[in-house]
Design a protein around this motif. Structure first.
Motif, PDB file in Angstrom:
ATOM      1  N   ILE A  59      70.466  -9.676 105.061  1.00 16.81           N
ATOM      2  CA  ILE A  59      69.612 -10.870 105.061  1.00 16.81           C
ATOM      3  C   ILE A  59      69.243 -11.257 106.486  1.00 16.81           C
TER       4      ILE A  59
ATOM      5  N   ASN B 198      75.549  -7.847 102.385  1.00 15.98           N
ATOM      6  CA  ASN B 198      74.432  -8.713 101.992  1.00 15.98           C
ATOM      7  C   ASN B 198      74.028  -9.643 103.131  1.00 15.98           C
TER       8      ASN B 198
ATOM      9  N   ALA C 299      65.872 -12.572  98.926  1.00 17.32           N
ATOM     10  CA  ALA C 299      65.493 -13.165 100.213  1.00 17.32           C
ATOM     11  C   ALA C 299      64.300 -12.432 100.806  1.00 17.32           C
TER      12      ALA C 299
ATOM     13  N   THR D 224      66.645  -8.783 107.709  1.00 11.74           N
ATOM     14  CA  THR D 224      65.355  -8.995 107.055  1.00 11.74           C
ATOM     15  C   THR D 224      64.691 -10.278 107.542  1.00 11.74           C
TER      16      THR D 224
ATOM     17  N   ALA E 190      70.047 -10.236  98.756  1.00 11.39           N
ATOM     18  CA  ALA E 190      69.290  -9.803  99.936  1.00 11.39           C
ATOM     19  C   ALA E 190      67.870  -9.384  99.560  1.00 11.39           C
TER      20      ALA E 190
END
Length: 260
Positions: free
Chosen positions: A127, A123, A246, A130, A243
């Motif tokens: 994140i 995760n 987010a 991303t 994730a």
């Protein structure tokens, strides 16, 4: 060529599989061609690079880059490489790098994430990847989260670990308060919120609070938020992966910043 699993360097690198040893030695692992490429691209200092003869032959330019940035270079057997790697099928190279170059600050502008007690390295790495893709300025994480230099975090970040400003806060509430005092709006996701995440103005400097995979965001931290938003879910669906949550907010923010 190193062929013995009893070699001191091999033993030292194998110990880096554990959090305690990474902290003790002040080093962490870089596994695979892609991560090594990204590290070299940003001139990240390397301690040791170990590769197989085949990898060296297949990547002469990257080998030269590694030679100029490493304190030690070793050609190793396939058996040794498998022993020092945490992956099941390593692609031919494993390096170690110094932990001391991990950042301690994050910019107070643009979009920033603050992660509380994130436990899954996949995760966290996702994140980071991303956030970098969506143009975020950086990421804070609480001290009780998974290690920032966990090998799975680095792999899941697809190399963006080196490009996104990330830092650990031992007092996340104090960090959030400081961001707030510097003019950032604090945004938290709560199922009980009345506004959706696309209804607020993301063009302001914003800090997005995200909580633990199971427990969510703590009440104390959620209470500090200027804006509470929800991500609409179909009936029977309790929550989204952190994730994914987010990603939704980061890209809505990017949409507003770019097109409004």
């Amino acid at each position: 060529m190193l062929t013995s699993l009893q070699n001191p360097l091999v033993k030292q690198i194998r110990k880096l599989h554990s959090t305690k040893e990474r902290q003790k030695q002040g080093l962490f692992l870089l596994e695979g061609t892609h991560l090594l490429t990204e590290a070299c691209a940003v001139n990240y200092p390397l301690e040791a690079v170990c590769c197989t003869p085949q990898w060296q032959a297949d990547h002469p330019l990257l080998w030269q880059e590694a030679c100029s940035r490493s304190d030690r270079l070793e050609i190793v057997s396939q058996e040794v490489l498998a022993a020092i790697a945490t992956t099941v099928q390593p692609d031919g190279v494993v390096a170690t790098a110094k932990r001391g170059n991990i950042q301690t600050q994050v910019p107070l502008t643009g979009l920033v994430l603050a992660l509380e007690t994130i436990q899954d390295p996949g995760n966290l790495g996702t994140i980071i990847r991303t956030a970098a893709a969506a143009g975020a300025s950086g990421l804070w994480m609480s001290g009780d989260s998974v290690d920032l230099d966990n090998p799975k975090v680095l792999r899941a970040s697809a190399g963006q670990w080196f490009r996104l400003a990330t830092a650990v806060s031992e007092d996340l509430k104090a960090t959030v308060k400081h961001c707030q005092q510097q003019g950032m709006q604090i945004v938290a996701t709560l199922p009980s919120a009345t506004s959706t995440y696309w209804e607020i103005d993301w063009r302001k400097p914003s800090l997005i609070l995200l909580g633990n995979e199971g427990a969510g965001l703590s009440a104390d931290l959620a209470a500090m938020a200027d804006q509470h938003v929800k991500i609409p879910l179909s009936p029977g669906v309790e929550s989204l992966n952190v994730a994914i949550a987010a990603a939704l907010m980061l890209y809505e923010a990017q949409r507003q910043i770019t097109y409004q």
